[in-house]
Structure formats: C-alpha cells, structure tokens
Design an enzyme around this catalytic site. Structure first.
Site: not given
Length: 788
Positions: A34-35, A256-257, A298, A659
């Site tokens: 996504k980044t 973002d997020e 998330q 993770r």
DNA sequence: CACAACACGTTTTTT
DNA sequence: ACGTGTTGTG
C-alpha cells in the site's frame, strides 16, 4: 519513462495509482504494497497529470509513516531523474551526484508536498489561522499556543475536579473524566452538546469539568491533542473564507490507515474535500480527488476512538456505492508479498470469524512455507525457554539469519519480563520497541517546560513546573500566594512573577529565587526572533542551572538524565538541519510535542525485537513468535463479554500473524504469574479458530513425534508436554473430542475447553453449521447433552 | 521541605 | 510484583 515506472505494479495497484480524479477507496491487505501504491500515485499525479505538489495533501497516523513516505517519494523522483539525465540507475551514480539529485528533487517537488500526521498538518494550519478562531464561548488562542500532552491534560482535569469544583475524586476519577472529555472531542461535541447526549447527573458534571477545562486551556493559551484536529474543523465550519482557501489548496487528498480515523478526522477530510457540502451530494470532482487506503481487518485502535465504520462507509459517503464487482470507487489490493502461503491461510481463516468486515482474502505470491508451530508451555518461564531454544536452533542452522530477524509479540507489556530475563541469560541482544517514550521523560519535560514558558507567556502550567526546578528556594506556600494573587487580580501568573514589586511583597524570602527565574525566561524570550533554537536551548540549560544541578547530584540516574538532556540538544540541532527555513524555537517545540520518539539507532537492527501487538502494526519480521494466547490475556479479559471487543482482539491477532514472513510460532501457557500470584490459564479462543491442519503442536491432539523431532536439535532445555489426560477434565463434564448434542445447533464435537469449573466455556464445531463454524457456549448451557 | 512508608491499580497507545 | 502517587514524620 512513465510506463516504465508503472510496470513495477500489479494490476490492482496500477488501477489505484492511475486513478486521477474523484473518490477512491483502496482496501489494502497486510503486506499488499500500500505504501507503494500511495507513493507511486503521488509521483504519477505530479509527472503524468502535472499536478502542482502544493495541491497534494497526504495524511498518515504516525510520524514514522510520514517520514517513510517522504523518503520513498524522494527516491522515486531521484531515480527517475537519474535515468533521465544520466541514463543510469541512481545507485550507479557517485555519491555526491546522488546527493545533488536528491536535494534538487527536494527543492522542486517534495518540499511543497504536505505529507504528515493529522496532528502535524493541523498544527501547521493553526499556526496560520488560529487567531481567526473563537469557540462557542468566545475562547481565543494566539499563534504562540502550547500543545499540552496527555499528562498535562490529566493534571489539569485532576486539578479542576479536586480544587476548582470540589468533586469527589472517587466518584469522578480524573482519568475516566479525562477519557470522557477526549471522547467527546473526538466525536466533535462541545460541553453543551455532550450534556445533551448524556442527560444525567454524571453527564452534567463531566460537561461542567469539560467546560472549565477548556477555560483553563484558553487561559494557558494551550490546546490538547484532540483540539489540534477539532479546532480546524470548527474553524472551517464557522469561516467560509478560510475553509475555501484550504479546500482550493488541497485538490488531491490521500489518507493512509483510513480505518484508524475518528469522527473529527473524518469531518476534517470531508470539509476539505467538499468545502462543506454533504459528501454524497458533492459532484465537483474536476481536478480533485480523495484517495483513502486502509484495511478494516487491521483496525486495532477503537479504544482511542478510531472508528473503522468510517472506512466501511466510504462507498456510501463519497463513492458510487455499487457492488464490489461493479464499483469504480473501490480497489482491493489482495496480493500479499510478505508471508508464505501457510501463514496467510492461517490469517485468512482466523479473520473469517469476524462478522463486521469487508470481504477480502490475502492471496499468496510466495511458496507454501513451513507449518506454524504451536507450543503449549507449562508456565511463562517455559514459554520463554521454548522461544529462545527455537531462536538459537534457527540462528545456528541458517547462515543468513541474525537476531534482528526475530520478533516476539505479546498482548501486554508485562509479558516482556520473562523474555527479557532469558535473553539476558543467554546473552542474546534485544530491544524493546515502544515502551517509555523519550519525550515523556521527566528531564525532557522539564527542559521543554522552560522552552514553552519562554515562547508562550500564558503557559502557567509550564511555568509552575520549572519555577523551582532546580531548587531555587521557591516553596509551596510562595507558589500558592503568587497563584492566589494571579487569580484575584485576574491576570496571568507570569505578570506577577515578572513584576519586581509584586514578587517582593508576595514572595518574602523566596523573592530572589522567583525574580532570578523570571529574568532567565525574560532574557531568552527577547532572543526568540533573532536567535536559533539551539542557541536558546543552550542558554537555558546553562543559565537555569538545570545541567549544573544534574551534574552535582553525581548519581547514575542523574548521569542518565544528563545524557538525555544532551540527546535533546542533539535533537534540536538535527531539527535545524532538517528545517533550514524555520530554525525557530516555536518550530522545534511543535515538532517535539508531536514527535513520539527519536529514531532508532541503526545498531539495534541486529537485535531481537520485543513489542506489543499494537506496536507491531506496519512492521514485518522473517520469524515471529506470537506468545501468550490464553483466554483472558489474549483476548483480554476486558473484552470477553463484548462481541465487538472480541472482534477487535481477533484483528489484533490477525495483525500479529501477518507480521511473519517465513515462520510463525505461537505459544500459550497452562499457568501464568499475574499480579504476583500464579493463575491457571486456558488456551485462547483464537487457537480454537485456527485450522489444525496448518499447525504442528506439542500437544497430544497432533503427532508428538513431529514435535520431538523438530526440537531434538535444540538441546535439552525444553520440557516434555504433559500427556493430554492431565487436562483438568476431572472437574469438568466435558473434554476436547467429546461428541455432543445441542437442542438448537444439533450434533457437534468439542474442540476447546476454556477455563475450568462452573464458569468454563466450550468451543464446539457443529456438523450442521456451514464453513466449519464454531460456537462458544457456556458450560452451564442446559440445551447441551453428551452423546457417545 | 525532604524523604520514607504505604496504598493502589494493573490492555492496548499516537499525537 | 512492581511502579506510581499520596500521606505522614522528622
């Protein structure tokens, strides 16, 4: 050239990046790049659509994310520039040419991009416009405002409850009142509106505290973290010109997020995007876009008012609201580039148990990988021993593994202890990520209080913090009489302290100390406009006697503090280097208030990482140990009776699993030391939800031979598992594997037993329920009977 | 006014 | 168990 850089993207990433105008929701699974989508999109806007960088606003939740985004965009442009002007990849160019290219990119492009956290961006807006704002009760602030941190806010509320309103501290716990106020602000409620929403005694009192709290903030010319967002929102609502200015300025907004936004942050984005119109009616998308990236699975911050239903509502608010297959306003990034297939499958199956989510699965792009291993430990010591044996075994076996590639993730900070002990014992280097923050240390807050008092004369809280630090013989009674005078005369404390005659009459023997203190503040305040931040900080450290005092103490602790103060000075120097155009103390202070921590030192990249699951979000590690999967610990006992809270814990577990890149180890203990005493513990609900076939275990439900084989190389430290017969089945009617009949759900098999005795619960997989779904039922359920 | 004894609570945390 | 914050004593 442009096509070339888009070729680094998969089809859905490309769809997201190439989107130009209008709304777009990007559902970005863990490890789906996504980044990359965000940074490439910004580059594409500038290069392909010739958007002026000034018109782009990118919002993140942490400084770290903002910094990473800036760096990656800068590199993207520098790489392109290298290929264009030198016909070579950036890395192939000599160092000084690389540096030159980067600084050129910075000057022409990235400098003008607004990339930062909600708070940093709002702070910037407020430095322009806060003097045009007045709240519903006429409170006002100046551009020299201080930002009060959580402990400042806390002590202010406490002072109001005890001293101003004489309330019972037991009935109105300052912490929960502060929490209520913060929540009200995060929903955009004023004290009056809060009272309307909570029409009872407690609501009235809290509304009152809230109102006095705002008075106090205004008196100190201070705002708290919540106000940083709320004030711009209120300002945009009351002042069309200011709103229109920023609306025109930020034509392309990226968030973002997005699942972590709260109501106020949503309002801010909406006001900027639509210039105050309602979101669904807004149609003027010419040369304008709102691009939000997030993952409802998330969302782990609802306890601080993050509301992932805002993400779920995006399609309704801004988008076309069409079904997933037809919509043009939503893109899902589902290809996962991080983890092996086994790990992803485990994560996918676990999160399927949540009801409130947007359908999405993580699709593997790598090999199947090894099975996850689940270890049942005797207690937390045994658990730690298991972890270290596995780490030692893997580290020895693989030449390319070093300690920095391991992470131990736990639910609560207290769990780190057993692991730290054992890591120290084996001499394995480790670091605790998160934990106590640099800017929260007493000595740092002291120095910052000096600086704040210098910048903002109204900041009485800061003034009081350091008026007798170091000791100047200014005691409690002196401070009290000064404060009393300030209240009776209705003027700020600073006016009293800085007036020689007042001090002489009020402070008696302490007058000398007070005046000396006032002189230091005054002197440096006069230097504000002419001198850089570092010079002022240096002057304060020397002349206040703070450093002299620390050195005089001569203890190890004082030496530590001195080192930290030194670090702070370094941070000032670093700030000046990074902000050539604004070396002022005001700039540094804003930066410091909004910074969570100093950057990691690079050597720590070779250490084992220990952190809470919350801190692990956004990170990845080749090998992850997910520990303490016990009912009441993870999921936390505070969430057991609330289905929505359990879902959040499950998302937390999902974050933990995703993770891991190569290998995942999970563990739980049969008993654990909690608040000093040993407590029996039962396996987490989440373990029952993980498919058996994806896991190896040391419990008798799977083949023990597998486990002994894989551990044999690790040495003799690991204990043998107790035979499954040792389950506390003697005081239970049920045990794992029993076939049961339920009046409502039919025939099923018990897959897990949580807890013991009368309050135990059972996880049962019913044959009749689709998709291997399990039910959790209390052991006392009368509708349940055994069948053999 | 400083230090020591004692009571208290204890999920997660960024800004 | 352990750190923090409040009370009591010299």
């Amino acid at each position: 050239m442009t096509t070339d850089f888009l070729s680094h993207l998969n089809p859905s990433q490309r769809q997201a990046v190439e989107h130009f105008c209008g709304p777009l929701l990007v559902i970005a699974g863990a490890g789906s790049g996504k980044t990359r989508a965000l940074t490439y999109r910004i580059a594409n806007l500038v290069l392909e659509h010739h958007v002026d960088p000034e018109n782009i606003l990118a919002v993140t939740f942490t400084n770290k994310a903002a910094k990473e985004m800036k760096e990656r965009i800068e590199r993207l442009f520098a790489e392109r520039e290298a290929a264009r002007s030198h016909d070579k990849p950036l890395e192939a160019l000599p160092g000084h040419v690389q540096t030159k290219l980067r600084s050129q990119v910075y000057k022409t492009i990235t400098k003008d991009l607004w990339i930062g956290t909600f708070h940093a961006l709002c702070c910037r807006i407020l430095r322009f416009d806060i003097e045009k704002f007045q709240d519903e009760r006429g409170r006002k602030w100046t551009r020299a405002f201080s930002i009060f941190d959580e402990s400042d806010a806390q002590s202010l509320v406490k002072d109001i409850i005890i001293n101003q309103l004489n309330l019972d501290e037991k009935k109105f716990d300052p912490r929960s009142v502060r929490y209520a106020i913060s929540n009200a602000k995060n929903k955009g409620l004023s004290p009056q509106e809060y009272e309307k929403e909570q029409p009872n005694f407690r609501g009235r009192v809290i509304s009152n505290v809230y109102s006095v709290y705002q008075d106090k903030l205004a008196e100190n010319n201070a705002i708290d973290f919540d106000d940083l967002i709320l004030i711009p929102v209120q300002l945009f609502r009351q002042n069309e010109q200011i709103r229109a200015y920023w609306h025109k300025r930020f034509r392309h907004i990226l968030v973002d997020e997005y699942q972590d936004t709260n109501r106020t942050q949503y309002d801010l984005i909406q006001l900027l995007v639509t210039n105050g119109e309602s979101a669904s009616k807004f149609e003027d998308w010419n040369y304008r876009s709102v691009f939000v990236v997030g993952d409802a699975d998330q969302s782990i911050y609802s306890f601080r008012m993050a509301d992932f239903t805002i993400l779920m509502g995006f399609q309704h608010d801004f988008g076309d609201g069409l079904p997933d297959d037809d919509t043009r306003t939503m893109v899902k990034l589902q290809e996962n580039y991080r983890s092996t297939e086994n790990i992803l499958q485990l994560a996918n199956e676990l999160i399927e148990n949540n009801t409130e989510r947007i359908d999405k699965i993580l699709k593997p792009t790598r090999g199947r990988g090894e099975s996850t291993f689940c270890y049942r430990a005797q207690d937390e010591i045994d658990e730690a021993e298991f972890v270290i044996q596995q780490m030692r075994r893997l580290e020895q076996m693989n030449a390319d593994l070093h300690w920095g590639k391991f992470a131990i993730l736990y639910r609560t900070n207290a769990q780190s202890r057993a692991f730290e002990d054992i890591l120290v014992r084996w001499g394995v280097p480790y670091k605790i990520v998160g934990g106590l923050r640099f800017y929260d240390r007493k000595e740092i807050k002291d120095v910052l209080a000096y600086l704040r008092a210098i910048v903002n004369p109204a900041d009485t809280l800061s003034l009081l913090r350091v008026i007798n630090t170091p000791r100047r013989g200014v005691g409690k009674s002196t401070i009290e009489s000064l404060q009393k005078a300030s209240i009776e005369l209705g003027i700020p404390l600073w006016e009293i302290i800085s007036d020689e005659t007042s001090v002489k009459t009020l402070a008696g023997r302490s007058a000398k100390g007070v005046s000396a203190f006032a002189a230091i503040i005054e002197k440096h305040r006069e230097m504000l406009d002419s001198v850089s931040a570092s010079e002022i900080v240096q002057g304060v450290l020397e002349e206040s006697g703070y450093v002299r005092d620390l050195k005089a103490q001569g203890t190890d602790e004082a030496e530590d503090r001195f080192q930290n103060v030194q670090e702070l000075y370094n941070a000032v120097l670093q700030y000046e280097e990074e902000n050539e155009d604004d070396k002022s103390l005001v700039g540094f202070l804003a930066n410091a208030s909004l910074a969570s921590d100093l950057d990691d030192t690079p050597e720590e990249a070779t250490n084992v990482s220990l952190m809470t699951l919350h801190s692990s979000k956004g990170l990845e590690f080749p090998i992850v140990f997910l520990v303490g999967l016990e009912q009441g610990l993870f999921p936390s006992y505070r969430s057991l009776d609330d289905p929505a809270a359990i879902e959040e814990e499950r998302r937390l577990c999902y974050v933990g699993i995703t993770r891991a890149q190569e290998r995942l180890f999970i563990s739980h203990a049969r008993e654990r030391r909690l608040y000093g005493n040993r407590e029996p513990a039962s396996p987490s609900l989440f373990l029952a939800e993980m498919p058996r076939e994806l896991m190896d275990t040391n419990t008798a439900t799977s083949l023990p031979s597998k486990w002994t084989k894989s551990l044999a190389k690790g040495g003799s430290q690991t204990r043998t598992a107790a035979p499954v017969g040792a389950e506390p089945s003697d005081d239970l009617d049920w045990s794992v594997g029993d076939r049961v009949m339920h009046a409502q759900f039919g025939v099923g098999e018990i897959t897990n037993v949580f807890g013991s005795g009368a309050k135990a619960t059972l996880a049962i997989r019913f044959d009749g329920l689709p998709g291997m779904k399990r039910k959790i039922l209390p052991i006392s359920d009368r509708a349940l009977q055994s069948i053999d």
